[in-house]
Scaffold this active site. Structure first.
Site, short mmCIF file in Angstrom:
data_model
loop_
_atom_site.label_atom_id
_atom_site.label_comp_id
_atom_site.label_asym_id
_atom_site.label_seq_id
_atom_site.Cartn_x
_atom_site.Cartn_y
_atom_site.Cartn_z
N ARG A 129 31.33 -41.34 37.65
CA ARG A 129 32.30 -40.60 38.45
C ARG A 129 31.62 -39.41 39.12
NH1 ARG A 129 37.34 -41.18 40.66
NH2 ARG A 129 38.78 -39.51 40.12
N THR A 410 39.02 -47.28 46.92
CA THR A 410 38.63 -47.90 45.65
C THR A 410 38.49 -49.41 45.75
OG1 THR A 410 39.85 -46.16 44.63
CG2 THR A 410 39.37 -48.05 43.24
#
Ligand code: DON
Length: 600
Positions: A129, A410
């Site tokens: 991340r 995403t």
């Protein structure tokens, strides 16, 4: 409806638009997959209700399977498997290929999560991340009166966190790869340098962001066609899309590994880009970025073991909370999306998203009480105000109480190789094409992941999610995510690899897809095709895909005060693999976009 929530659903629409062509080659025709566990038959008194988005059938293979958002990327993954690569080799190649062919969400300028289960049953998760830049601060998106300065966390240079994808791939490959790094990066180099033919959705997506691209990146040349002024380009299906700058960046990554991105030329170009647009990321931030191996969350649901992503994602905790809330109920007997089934699922979702807002954040910065949150006793205490007669009012639902705890675009792909090693990866720039900043001379989009922080307590982000201190901005902290890459075992054996994009709706889409298979007896592809719904505590309403609920279900829920909103667009872009009882693989890709499964 909250404006940012609307923005989110346009992001989803865009995500649907950025990829095209129906290249799926079904291995069986008709409306059902022949599978020993049987095919789900929908039963409802209303014959006009069709629970599936489409009749797409799954792809079968015995030696390997890749399901991703783009046919070119799935093909890359398959070629790597056929060349003797393992699931991690294929996954790394797919991540990089998506960065080229699916620029709306595939990335090197973003981040993601990997759940990996090897064929001996050992599980790992990798958190790559993005992180807040070192110069970020808690109130960086607020004006002097303390109000949110709209758009700063979603668009332009200030919206980006320090990217994690390249480090993540380097780590994963170093630990588990079998082929060389050069081999797994090569397909992305080729796709960028030689180009690929745009699908209709690819072209649509690029045309849609043209204005933003030109406003945010004035005078920059990023694609080969940039000899033509960029604002005059209209992309069409079949156009050869060559990305010369990106090809050079991919080559630096190929020859130098992690350093090809976090140091040297690429790092310099990225830092210069930030200076140009008043962004915060420095060469120092890049050099210091490291992904983190984290202990997977593993928990039982009936005879299944769920292996999923711990914080920095909220997805794994939330998924297990939902599954466990509804585990005691006879969902199968009640039937798919019957009113009782939907009611308990909505009530689970409401409570889970309230907990998410209160407790979840980067575990390197805040203590997240993971085991308490998924413990049966805690969940029981959260269910005491459930009533069949009436919807619980979200205003009366707060995050739960845990003793000793002080509050504070995403894409997904799934890979299984011939030996049964399995990878589940969800990776993102956040919104479609991220911040829309293209790094000058390096040719890739930067993320707008900073919006996943709670920029101000109680103020919704682009997905309508609210948060608190646990997810406040701090230098080098990771922003909370909903991404839920997950692997399930059944009786100790690999059973399912699952995940999807969709912002806040990721968790509920994964939840429904899993239940569709293990409770309702659907094939993997049927579970993906099945229409979906979503509730996230606030706003207090249930959104659903057209057709997901029969009139009878709608009536029954409305009688109990549930607010329902039919979507004009869709939920989920699932890419999943199921291991059938005979050991063969069923690859299932979402018919809502260009998602494609390839197996052999
Ligand atoms: O990490 C998250 O939860 C979000 N950044 C995911 C964004 C997303 O799924 C957008 N795609 N539809």
């Amino acid at each position: 409806m909250n404006q940012r929530f609307i923005l989110y659903f346009s992001v989803l629409l865009l995500a649907a638009g950025i990829n095209a062509c129906k290249t799926q080659s079904p291995t069986t025709s008709g409306t059902s997959v022949t599978q020993s566990q049987g095919v789900y038959q929908y039963r409802d008194e209303d014959p006009t209700v069709k629970p599936f988005f489409s009749d797409r059938v799954g792809v079968t293979g015995r030696n390997g399977m890749v399901a991703s958002a783009h046919p070119e990327a799935s093909q890359v993954g398959l070629s790597i498997l056929q060349a003797g690569g393992n699931a991690v080799d294929a996954a790394v190649a797919v991540q990089f290929a998506l960065a080229v062919v699916y620029p709306g969400a595939g990335n090197i300028g973003g981040g993601g999560f990997m759940v990996y289960r090897d064929n001996a049953g050992k599980a790992y998760t990798l958190d790559y991340r993005e992180k807040a830049p070192g110069k970020a601060s808690q109130n960086m998106y607020l004006d002097s009166a303390g109000n949110v300065r709209q758009g700063l966390s979603t668009s332009g240079h200030l919206a980006s966190g320090v990217p994690g994808s390249v480090d993540g791939m380097a780590e994963a490959h170093k630990r588990f790869g079998k082929l060389t790094w050069a081999q797994v990066v090569q397909p992305a180099v080729d796709l960028a340098a030689k180009g690929f033919a745009l699908t209709e959705r690819d072209a649509l997506g690029l045309n849609r962001i043209k204005t933003d691209l030109n406003t945010i990146n004035p005078g920059k040349s990023y694609f080969l066609k940039s000899t033509v002024p960029t604002d005059t380009i209209t992309w069409h299906k079949g156009d050869l899309f060559v990305q010369a700058d990106l090809a050079k960046t991919m080559q630096r990554i190929q020859s130098q590994g992690r350093a090809g991105f976090y140091e040297g030329e690429t790092a310099r170009l990225l830092a210069e880009e930030m200076v140009r647009g008043n962004g915060l990321i420095t060469e120092e931030d890049l050099k210091n970025y490291h992904s983190a191996w984290r202990e997977p969350i593993q928990a039982k649901y009936k005879e299944y073991n769920v292996i999923t992503m711990p914080p920095t994602s909220s997805g794994g905790v939330a998924l297990l909370q939902m599954m466990r809330f509804t585990e005691p109920y006879p969902l199968r007997r009640w039937g798919w999306n019957r009113d009782s089934t939907v009611q308990v699922m909505i009530e689970a979702e409401r409570r889970v998203y309230a907990d998410r807002a209160k407790f979840l954040g980067d575990p390197d910065f805040v203590k997240v009480p993971v085991s308490q949150l998924i413990s049966p006793d805690y969940l029981k205490s959260r269910w005491t105000d459930f009533s069949w007669a009436k919807a619980t009012d979200s205003r009366n639902v707060k995050g739960g109480s845990i003793p000793g705890y002080e509050s504070l675009e995403t894409t997904h792909f799934s890979v299984v190789d011939k030996d049964g090693n399995a990878v589940s990866i969800t990776t993102t720039l956040n919104g479609g094409y991220g911040s829309r900043v293209v790094v000058g001379g390096a040719g890739f989009f930067m993320n707008n992941e900073m919006d996943d922080f709670s920029v101000k307590p109680g103020v919704p982000n682009m997905f309508g999610l609210i948060g608190n201190q646990a997810n406040a901005i701090a230098p080098n902290k990771r922003m909370l995510s909903s991404m839920t890459p997950t692997i399930l075992e059944k009786n100790g054996k690999l059973f399912m690899v699952v995940g999807t994009p969709g912002g806040s709706t990721i968790i509920t889409s994964v939840y429904q897809t899993i239940l569709n298979v293990i409770e309702h007896g659907m094939t993997m592809q049927q579970a993906v095709n099945a229409l979906k719904f979503h509730h996230q505590w606030l706003p207090d309403k249930t959104i659903f895909e057209n057709g997901a609920f029969s009139d009878a279900t709608i009536q029954a829920l409305q009688n109990r005060s549930y607010v329902l909103e039919k979507l004009t667009n869709t939920l989920g872009r699932m890419d999943c693999v199921l291991i059938r009882p005979d050991g063969s693989y069923e690859g299932a890709s979402d018919p809502r976009a260009d998602n494609t499964a390839r197996g052999y």
